[in-house]
Write a protein that holds these residues in place. Structure first.
Motif, PDB file in Angstrom:
ATOM      1  N   VAL A 198       0.840  -1.206   0.000  1.00  0.00           N
ATOM      2  CA  VAL A 198       0.000   0.000   0.000  1.00  0.00           C
ATOM      3  C   VAL A 198       0.874   1.257   0.000  1.00  0.00           C
ATOM      4  O   VAL A 198       0.635   2.198  -0.778  1.00  0.00           O
ATOM      5  CB  VAL A 198      -0.936  -0.011   1.228  1.00  0.00           C
ATOM      6  CG1 VAL A 198      -1.643   1.344   1.368  1.00  0.00           C
ATOM      7  CG2 VAL A 198      -1.961  -1.129   1.110  1.00  0.00           C
ATOM      8  N   ILE A 199       1.903   1.260   0.856  1.00  0.00           N
ATOM      9  CA  ILE A 199       2.796   2.425   0.924  1.00  0.00           C
ATOM     10  C   ILE A 199       3.500   2.648  -0.417  1.00  0.00           C
ATOM     11  O   ILE A 199       3.625   3.783  -0.893  1.00  0.00           O
ATOM     12  CB  ILE A 199       3.829   2.226   2.063  1.00  0.00           C
ATOM     13  CG1 ILE A 199       3.130   2.294   3.425  1.00  0.00           C
ATOM     14  CG2 ILE A 199       4.941   3.265   1.977  1.00  0.00           C
ATOM     15  CD1 ILE A 199       4.003   1.874   4.586  1.00  0.00           C
ATOM     16  N   THR A 200       3.939   1.555  -1.049  1.00  0.00           N
ATOM     17  CA  THR A 200       4.606   1.656  -2.351  1.00  0.00           C
ATOM     18  C   THR A 200       3.692   2.300  -3.384  1.00  0.00           C
ATOM     19  O   THR A 200       4.086   3.239  -4.099  1.00  0.00           O
ATOM     20  CB  THR A 200       5.028   0.256  -2.846  1.00  0.00           C
ATOM     21  OG1 THR A 200       5.889  -0.334  -1.885  1.00  0.00           O
ATOM     22  CG2 THR A 200       5.740   0.350  -4.192  1.00  0.00           C
ATOM     23  N   VAL A 201       2.454   1.807  -3.465  1.00  0.00           N
ATOM     24  CA  VAL A 201       1.498   2.329  -4.453  1.00  0.00           C
ATOM     25  C   VAL A 201       1.193   3.809  -4.180  1.00  0.00           C
ATOM     26  O   VAL A 201       1.187   4.633  -5.102  1.00  0.00           O
ATOM     27  CB  VAL A 201       0.200   1.495  -4.440  1.00  0.00           C
ATOM     28  CG1 VAL A 201      -0.878   2.162  -5.294  1.00  0.00           C
ATOM     29  CG2 VAL A 201       0.469   0.086  -4.949  1.00  0.00           C
ATOM     30  N   VAL A 202       0.969   4.146  -2.910  1.00  0.00           N
ATOM     31  CA  VAL A 202       0.620   5.534  -2.555  1.00  0.00           C
ATOM     32  C   VAL A 202       1.781   6.489  -2.870  1.00  0.00           C
ATOM     33  O   VAL A 202       1.579   7.554  -3.476  1.00  0.00           O
ATOM     34  CB  VAL A 202       0.234   5.629  -1.068  1.00  0.00           C
ATOM     35  CG1 VAL A 202       0.110   7.090  -0.630  1.00  0.00           C
ATOM     36  CG2 VAL A 202      -1.084   4.898  -0.816  1.00  0.00           C
ATOM     37  N   LEU A 203       3.007   6.090  -2.485  1.00  0.00           N
ATOM     38  CA  LEU A 203       4.160   6.971  -2.710  1.00  0.00           C
ATOM     39  C   LEU A 203       4.436   7.155  -4.205  1.00  0.00           C
ATOM     40  O   LEU A 203       4.689   8.287  -4.656  1.00  0.00           O
ATOM     41  CB  LEU A 203       5.391   6.411  -2.001  1.00  0.00           C
ATOM     42  CG  LEU A 203       5.380   6.476  -0.474  1.00  0.00           C
ATOM     43  CD1 LEU A 203       6.667   5.890   0.108  1.00  0.00           C
ATOM     44  CD2 LEU A 203       5.214   7.913   0.014  1.00  0.00           C
ATOM     45  N   ILE A 204       4.390   6.074  -4.973  1.00  0.00           N
ATOM     46  CA  ILE A 204       4.664   6.191  -6.408  1.00  0.00           C
ATOM     47  C   ILE A 204       3.529   6.951  -7.095  1.00  0.00           C
ATOM     48  O   ILE A 204       3.774   7.768  -7.994  1.00  0.00           O
ATOM     49  CB  ILE A 204       4.874   4.789  -7.027  1.00  0.00           C
ATOM     50  CG1 ILE A 204       6.199   4.217  -6.519  1.00  0.00           C
ATOM     51  CG2 ILE A 204       4.862   4.856  -8.554  1.00  0.00           C
ATOM     52  CD1 ILE A 204       6.583   2.880  -7.080  1.00  0.00           C
ATOM     53  N   ARG A 205       2.306   6.737  -6.668  1.00  0.00           N
ATOM     54  CA  ARG A 205       1.169   7.483  -7.234  1.00  0.00           C
ATOM     55  C   ARG A 205       1.308   8.981  -6.957  1.00  0.00           C
ATOM     56  O   ARG A 205       1.104   9.824  -7.837  1.00  0.00           O
ATOM     57  CB  ARG A 205      -0.130   6.933  -6.647  1.00  0.00           C
ATOM     58  CG  ARG A 205      -1.382   7.672  -7.056  1.00  0.00           C
ATOM     59  CD  ARG A 205      -1.872   8.497  -5.904  1.00  0.00           C
ATOM     60  NE  ARG A 205      -3.141   9.149  -6.197  1.00  0.00           N
ATOM     61  CZ  ARG A 205      -3.682  10.081  -5.443  1.00  0.00           C
ATOM     62  NH1 ARG A 205      -3.053  10.475  -4.344  1.00  0.00           N
ATOM     63  NH2 ARG A 205      -4.814  10.632  -5.762  1.00  0.00           N
ATOM     64  N   ASN A 206       1.707   9.327  -5.724  1.00  0.00           N
ATOM     65  CA  ASN A 206       1.905  10.740  -5.382  1.00  0.00           C
ATOM     66  C   ASN A 206       3.071  11.343  -6.161  1.00  0.00           C
ATOM     67  O   ASN A 206       3.028  12.509  -6.566  1.00  0.00           O
ATOM     68  CB  ASN A 206       2.138  10.897  -3.877  1.00  0.00           C
ATOM     69  CG  ASN A 206       0.855  10.699  -3.086  1.00  0.00           C
ATOM     70  OD1 ASN A 206      -0.237  10.758  -3.647  1.00  0.00           O
ATOM     71  ND2 ASN A 206       0.977  10.439  -1.805  1.00  0.00           N
ATOM     72  N   PHE A 207       4.127  10.549  -6.343  1.00  0.00           N
ATOM     73  CA  PHE A 207       5.270  11.032  -7.132  1.00  0.00           C
ATOM     74  C   PHE A 207       4.837  11.332  -8.563  1.00  0.00           C
ATOM     75  O   PHE A 207       5.194  12.381  -9.126  1.00  0.00           O
ATOM     76  CB  PHE A 207       6.389   9.988  -7.130  1.00  0.00           C
ATOM     77  CG  PHE A 207       7.544  10.340  -8.031  1.00  0.00           C
ATOM     78  CD1 PHE A 207       8.505  11.250  -7.627  1.00  0.00           C
ATOM     79  CD2 PHE A 207       7.647   9.773  -9.297  1.00  0.00           C
ATOM     80  CE1 PHE A 207       9.556  11.593  -8.457  1.00  0.00           C
ATOM     81  CE2 PHE A 207       8.696  10.112 -10.136  1.00  0.00           C
ATOM     82  CZ  PHE A 207       9.659  11.019  -9.715  1.00  0.00           C
ATOM     83  N   ILE A 208       4.051  10.439  -9.149  1.00  0.00           N
ATOM     84  CA  ILE A 208       3.611  10.630 -10.541  1.00  0.00           C
ATOM     85  C   ILE A 208       2.730  11.872 -10.657  1.00  0.00           C
ATOM     86  O   ILE A 208       2.790  12.603 -11.657  1.00  0.00           O
ATOM     87  CB  ILE A 208       2.856   9.372 -11.024  1.00  0.00           C
ATOM     88  CG1 ILE A 208       3.827   8.205 -11.136  1.00  0.00           C
ATOM     89  CG2 ILE A 208       2.180   9.627 -12.386  1.00  0.00           C
ATOM     90  CD1 ILE A 208       3.149   6.880 -11.255  1.00  0.00           C
ATOM     91  N   ASN A 209       1.909  12.129  -9.646  1.00  0.00           N
ATOM     92  CA  ASN A 209       1.026  13.299  -9.686  1.00  0.00           C
ATOM     93  C   ASN A 209       1.735  14.604  -9.320  1.00  0.00           C
ATOM     94  O   ASN A 209       1.144  15.674  -9.426  1.00  0.00           O
ATOM     95  CB  ASN A 209      -0.165  13.096  -8.744  1.00  0.00           C
ATOM     96  CG  ASN A 209      -1.199  12.159  -9.349  1.00  0.00           C
ATOM     97  OD1 ASN A 209      -1.290  12.004 -10.561  1.00  0.00           O
ATOM     98  ND2 ASN A 209      -1.972  11.497  -8.501  1.00  0.00           N
ATOM     99  N   SER A 210       2.994  14.498  -8.870  1.00  0.00           N
ATOM    100  CA  SER A 210       3.750  15.698  -8.515  1.00  0.00           C
ATOM    101  C   SER A 210       4.375  16.314  -9.761  1.00  0.00           C
ATOM    102  O   SER A 210       4.332  15.744 -10.858  1.00  0.00           O
ATOM    103  CB  SER A 210       4.851  15.343  -7.505  1.00  0.00           C
ATOM    104  OG  SER A 210       5.859  14.588  -8.148  1.00  0.00           O
ATOM    105  N   SER A 211       4.988  17.492  -9.585  1.00  0.00           N
ATOM    106  CA  SER A 211       5.668  18.141 -10.721  1.00  0.00           C
ATOM    107  C   SER A 211       6.824  17.276 -11.220  1.00  0.00           C
ATOM    108  O   SER A 211       7.116  17.246 -12.426  1.00  0.00           O
ATOM    109  CB  SER A 211       6.179  19.512 -10.292  1.00  0.00           C
ATOM    110  OG  SER A 211       7.067  19.395  -9.192  1.00  0.00           O
ATOM    111  N   TYR A 212       7.482  16.540 -10.297  1.00  0.00           N
ATOM    112  CA  TYR A 212       8.575  15.648 -10.694  1.00  0.00           C
ATOM    113  C   TYR A 212       8.046  14.533 -11.601  1.00  0.00           C
ATOM    114  O   TYR A 212       8.646  14.194 -12.620  1.00  0.00           O
ATOM    115  CB  TYR A 212       9.245  15.047  -9.461  1.00  0.00           C
ATOM    116  CG  TYR A 212       9.946  16.051  -8.587  1.00  0.00           C
ATOM    117  CD1 TYR A 212      11.276  16.389  -8.832  1.00  0.00           C
ATOM    118  CD2 TYR A 212       9.292  16.661  -7.516  1.00  0.00           C
ATOM    119  CE1 TYR A 212      11.938  17.316  -8.046  1.00  0.00           C
ATOM    120  CE2 TYR A 212       9.940  17.591  -6.719  1.00  0.00           C
ATOM    121  CZ  TYR A 212      11.266  17.916  -6.989  1.00  0.00           C
ATOM    122  OH  TYR A 212      11.912  18.833  -6.207  1.00  0.00           O
TER     123      TYR A 212
END
Length: 318
Positions: free
Chosen positions: A162-176
């Motif tokens: 769950v943490i992996t999916v949430v962190l990578i999803r947030n990274f993708i939605n970020s400016s980075y």
């Protein structure tokens, strides 16, 4: 805003329900050890597929070295717990960090390459790591490292997934993350707009390698023994199949394909050769009839589920 909070609350409740139901089934032995092993494998494969999708799907870099990063996390974490007697959470963290640092060292020179050249380079990296472990007696050499304590269980795998999916999803939605997607769409255009393509490609490569290391650490502490041959080219191919089948650029697709292919693996585990034939046929069928994968670049969205016809953001997983 209220709808977003409501959707997130529903997802949170759903996650606790899934975790609680399976935990009860395992605790009461309704699901025996065979099912527990395969459920844990599903979680590990989700971590590996989602992290590789960040590199191959969202950033558009064709990497074939994920098994190498996984092996670094597996061996490093095993040394931390088995050889040094340190706690499992520390081993997970060190396993991920060591794989991430290796990702930086490999990524900086190799990510200047593109397409087939990058694939060959990362494939070579994975083989070099495997040969190093194969000839290192400290970690058992060809016979592998055995006697690793079993710390991995459903709780660890579920929440780390769950943490992996949430962190990578947030990274993708970020400016980075959007810079990474821009590189995937047109690297030359992204560079002309001032995006430091080498930096963002290395960043995505490092994050993917970090979570591959975490997946390797969970794997090592679930099977008591790890061998260099476990992390050969075929392991990288398995993970790549999950990403392509689910859809390059879809986290939901990676999750679904990881669950499906782990199920196929469990059913066909007595027929290893037949399993590879089925994997290959699946890829051929997907490439012929749905080259973008099962999900393409779409994500599961509660907003879209409840409000048919309403357009949803492709990068939103609400």
């Amino acid at each position: 805003m209220k709808q977003i909070l409501k959707n997130r609350l529903l997802i949170f409740i759903g996650l606790f329900a899934i975790y609680g139901i399976i935990q009860i089934l395992l605790s009461t032995s309704i699901l025996n050890d065979y099912y527990e092993i395969n459920i844990v494998l599903m979680g590990i494969n989700i971590i590996l597929a989602v992290s590789l999708n960040l590199i191959n799907g969202f950033t558009g870099q064709f990497s074939l070295g994920h098994a190498g990063f996984m092996s670094i996390g597996a061996y490093t974490s095993a040394i931390i717990t088995y050889k040094l007697g340190l706690p499992f959470p520390l081993a997970l963290l060190v396993g991920g960090i060591s794989a991430g640092i290796t990702g930086i060292l490999i990524g900086i020179p190799s990510l200047r390459l593109k397409g087939d050249y990058l694939a060959i380079t990362t494939l070579g990296f994975g083989e070099i790591i495997r040969v190093i472990f194969l000839n290192t007696e400290y970690v058992g050499g060809a016979s592998g490292l055995s006697g690793i304590p079993k710390y991995t269980n459903w709780t660890w795998v579920f929440w780390i997934s769950v943490i992996t999916v949430v962190l990578i999803r947030n990274f993708i939605n970020s400016s980075y993350g959007r810079c990474c997607v821009a590189i995937r769409e047109d690297e030359t255009a992204a560079e002309s707009m001032g995006i430091n393509t080498t930096f963002y490609k290395t960043l995505a490569f490092t994050i993917g390698a970090f979570f591959a290391g975490i997946g390797g650490a969970l794997y090592a502490h679930n099977f008591y023994i790890i061998q260099p041959e476990t992390f050969n080219f075929m392991k990288s191919f398995d993970i790549l199949t999950m990403v392509v089948l689910g859809g390059l650029g879809s986290i939901t697709g990676s999750i679904l394909s990881a669950i499906f292919l782990t199920f196929v693996y469990a059913v066909l585990q007595d027929y290893a050769a037949l399993r590879m034939v089925i994997y290959s046929l699946l890829l051929i069928i997907v490439m012929l009839f749905r080259p973008e994968g099962l999900m393409g670049t779409r994500e599961f969205s509660l907003k879209k589920l409840f409000k048919k016809g309403e357009k949803s953001n492709e990068f939103t997983l609400n």
